[in-house]
Design a protein around this motif. Structure first.
Motif, PDB file in Angstrom:
ATOM      1  N   SER A  57      -7.698  -0.356  93.954  1.00 53.13           N
ATOM      2  CA  SER A  57      -6.787   0.470  93.178  1.00 53.13           C
ATOM      3  C   SER A  57      -5.805  -0.300  92.306  1.00 53.13           C
ATOM      4  CB  SER A  57      -6.007   1.397  94.116  1.00 53.13           C
ATOM      5  OG  SER A  57      -5.268   0.631  95.040  1.00 53.13           O
ATOM      6  N   THR A  58      -5.922  -1.619  92.248  1.00 51.59           N
ATOM      7  CA  THR A  58      -5.054  -2.412  91.384  1.00 51.59           C
ATOM      8  C   THR A  58      -5.869  -2.864  90.176  1.00 51.59           C
ATOM      9  OG1 THR A  58      -3.768  -3.167  93.278  1.00 51.59           O
ATOM     10  CG2 THR A  58      -3.581  -4.461  91.258  1.00 51.59           C
ATOM     11  N   LEU A  59      -5.406  -2.481  88.982  1.00 53.36           N
ATOM     12  CA  LEU A  59      -6.119  -2.822  87.746  1.00 53.36           C
ATOM     13  C   LEU A  59      -5.478  -4.031  87.085  1.00 53.36           C
ATOM     14  CD1 LEU A  59      -8.210  -2.225  85.525  1.00 53.36           C
ATOM     15  CD2 LEU A  59      -6.505  -0.666  84.517  1.00 53.36           C
ATOM     16  N   LEU A  60      -6.288  -5.038  86.813  1.00 51.39           N
ATOM     17  CA  LEU A  60      -5.885  -6.222  86.065  1.00 51.39           C
ATOM     18  C   LEU A  60      -6.628  -6.190  84.732  1.00 51.39           C
ATOM     19  CD1 LEU A  60      -4.672  -9.126  85.760  1.00 51.39           C
ATOM     20  CD2 LEU A  60      -6.714  -9.946  86.949  1.00 51.39           C
ATOM     21  N   VAL A  61      -5.904  -6.349  83.635  1.00 55.81           N
ATOM     22  CA  VAL A  61      -6.508  -6.380  82.305  1.00 55.81           C
ATOM     23  C   VAL A  61      -6.107  -7.688  81.628  1.00 55.81           C
ATOM     24  CG1 VAL A  61      -6.670  -5.277  80.034  1.00 55.81           C
ATOM     25  CG2 VAL A  61      -6.393  -3.862  82.088  1.00 55.81           C
ATOM     26  N   LEU A  62      -7.092  -8.413  81.116  1.00 52.49           N
ATOM     27  CA  LEU A  62      -6.848  -9.635  80.352  1.00 52.49           C
ATOM     28  C   LEU A  62      -7.242  -9.409  78.899  1.00 52.49           C
ATOM     29  CD1 LEU A  62      -8.345 -12.379  82.719  1.00 52.49           C
ATOM     30  CD2 LEU A  62      -6.023 -11.439  82.686  1.00 52.49           C
ATOM     31  N   TYR A  63      -6.564 -10.114  78.002  1.00 50.23           N
ATOM     32  CA  TYR A  63      -6.874 -10.082  76.571  1.00 50.23           C
ATOM     33  C   TYR A  63      -7.347 -11.475  76.177  1.00 50.23           C
ATOM     34  CZ  TYR A  63      -3.928  -5.945  76.778  1.00 50.23           C
ATOM     35  OH  TYR A  63      -3.379  -4.727  77.106  1.00 50.23           O
ATOM     36  N   ILE A  64      -8.577 -11.558  75.687  1.00 48.60           N
ATOM     37  CA  ILE A  64      -9.111 -12.852  75.258  1.00 48.60           C
ATOM     38  C   ILE A  64      -9.055 -12.883  73.731  1.00 48.60           C
ATOM     39  CG2 ILE A  64     -11.041 -14.461  75.367  1.00 48.60           C
ATOM     40  CD1 ILE A  64      -9.780 -13.747  78.125  1.00 48.60           C
ATOM     41  N   PRO A  65      -8.223 -13.767  73.173  1.00 48.98           N
ATOM     42  CA  PRO A  65      -7.972 -13.754  71.732  1.00 48.98           C
ATOM     43  C   PRO A  65      -9.136 -14.274  70.903  1.00 48.98           C
ATOM     44  CG  PRO A  65      -6.917 -15.649  72.727  1.00 48.98           C
ATOM     45  CD  PRO A  65      -7.495 -14.839  73.859  1.00 48.98           C
ATOM     46  N   SER A  66      -9.111 -13.882  69.628  1.00 50.37           N
ATOM     47  CA  SER A  66     -10.099 -14.383  68.667  1.00 50.37           C
ATOM     48  C   SER A  66      -9.471 -15.375  67.691  1.00 50.37           C
ATOM     49  CB  SER A  66     -10.701 -13.226  67.869  1.00 50.37           C
ATOM     50  OG  SER A  66      -9.719 -12.658  67.020  1.00 50.37           O
ATOM     51  N   ALA A  67      -8.130 -15.474  67.721  1.00 50.29           N
ATOM     52  CA  ALA A  67      -7.417 -16.327  66.771  1.00 50.29           C
ATOM     53  C   ALA A  67      -6.286 -17.056  67.488  1.00 50.29           C
ATOM     54  CB  ALA A  67      -6.849 -15.479  65.635  1.00 50.29           C
ATOM     55  N   ASN A  68      -5.839 -18.164  66.882  1.00 48.34           N
ATOM     56  CA  ASN A  68      -4.684 -18.853  67.440  1.00 48.34           C
ATOM     57  C   ASN A  68      -3.407 -18.215  66.890  1.00 48.34           C
ATOM     58  OD1 ASN A  68      -4.161 -19.928  64.858  1.00 48.34           O
ATOM     59  ND2 ASN A  68      -4.967 -21.946  65.368  1.00 48.34           N
ATOM     60  N   ARG A  69      -2.271 -18.740  67.250  1.00 45.04           N
ATOM     61  CA  ARG A  69      -1.013 -18.098  66.855  1.00 45.04           C
ATOM     62  C   ARG A  69      -0.732 -18.213  65.366  1.00 45.04           C
ATOM     63  NH1 ARG A  69       3.949 -20.663  69.907  1.00 45.04           N
ATOM     64  NH2 ARG A  69       4.962 -18.821  69.043  1.00 45.04           N
ATOM     65  N   LYS A  70      -1.452 -19.077  64.663  1.00 43.57           N
ATOM     66  CA  LYS A  70      -1.313 -19.156  63.207  1.00 43.57           C
ATOM     67  C   LYS A  70      -2.260 -18.188  62.509  1.00 43.57           C
ATOM     68  CE  LYS A  70       0.347 -23.896  63.295  1.00 43.57           C
ATOM     69  NZ  LYS A  70       0.117 -25.290  62.877  1.00 43.57           N
ATOM     70  N   GLY A  71      -3.051 -17.439  63.298  1.00 41.05           N
ATOM     71  CA  GLY A  71      -3.987 -16.480  62.726  1.00 41.05           C
ATOM     72  C   GLY A  71      -5.334 -17.067  62.375  1.00 41.05           C
ATOM     73  N   ARG A  72      -5.558 -18.335  62.706  1.00 38.48           N
ATOM     74  CA  ARG A  72      -6.845 -18.973  62.419  1.00 38.48           C
ATOM     75  C   ARG A  72      -7.863 -18.596  63.492  1.00 38.48           C
ATOM     76  NH1 ARG A  72      -3.709 -24.135  61.460  1.00 38.48           N
ATOM     77  NH2 ARG A  72      -3.030 -23.917  59.307  1.00 38.48           N
ATOM     78  N   SER A  73      -9.053 -18.216  63.058  1.00 43.10           N
ATOM     79  CA  SER A  73     -10.109 -17.797  63.973  1.00 43.10           C
ATOM     80  C   SER A  73     -10.503 -18.924  64.921  1.00 43.10           C
ATOM     81  CB  SER A  73     -11.336 -17.360  63.163  1.00 43.10           C
ATOM     82  OG  SER A  73     -12.414 -17.078  64.027  1.00 43.10           O
ATOM     83  N   LEU A  74     -10.729 -18.557  66.164  1.00 37.66           N
ATOM     84  CA  LEU A  74     -11.257 -19.519  67.132  1.00 37.66           C
ATOM     85  C   LEU A  74     -12.759 -19.673  66.965  1.00 37.66           C
ATOM     86  CD1 LEU A  74      -9.474 -18.230  70.379  1.00 37.66           C
ATOM     87  CD2 LEU A  74      -8.683 -20.023  68.813  1.00 37.66           C
TER      88      LEU A  74
END
Length: 131
Positions: free
Chosen positions: A15-32
């Motif tokens: 009953s405990t939900l964990l959600v992760l966000y895996i980014p597509s870009a770095n903090r400068k907005g450049r695509s990984l």
């Protein structure tokens, strides 16, 4: 509310939900790059599978994050969301492995922050701004 686990003769309930966000870009907005994002998705799934019993990744969405360290710059992203149903005891006993993954993700992909959700609460781990 009825006990659906009993009604449906379920062998396991969490009953405990964990959600992760895996980014597509770095903090400068450049695509990984799709390959790099895919590798991080697999790393996350491996950590959650090994330590929490499993997880599911969903297709990329569209998101934005305000980076206050850059004067409020909006950083656009196409994150992959990963959901993991677990329980508080498992989450607590595996918090070191989860934090190690989140720190590696944030550092190696040059994020401003790594966000995650536990039940109804959103958390961020911030990383220092580097030019």
């Amino acid at each position: 509310m009825p006990n659906f686990g009993e009604l449906l003769d379920a062998d396991k309930t969490e009953s405990t939900l964990l959600v992760l966000y895996i980014p597509s870009a770095n903090r400068k907005g450049r695509s990984l790059g799709a390959g790099a994002q895919g590798r991080w998705v697999r790393k996350a799934l491996k950590v959650l599978g090994r330590h929490m019993g499993g997880a599911t990744a969903f297709p990329r969405g569209l998101g934005v994050w305000r980076d206050d360290a850059q004067g409020g710059k909006l950083v656009w992203d196409k994150p992959v969301l990963i959901q993991c149903y677990t329980n508080e005891e498992t989450l607590e006993s595996n918090s070191v492995a989860l934090r190690e993954f989140l720190m590696a993700l944030g550092t190696q992909t040059q994020q401003g922050a790594v966000g995650f959700v536990i039940d109804q609460d959103f958390y961020e781990i911030h990383f220092p701004w580097k030019e």
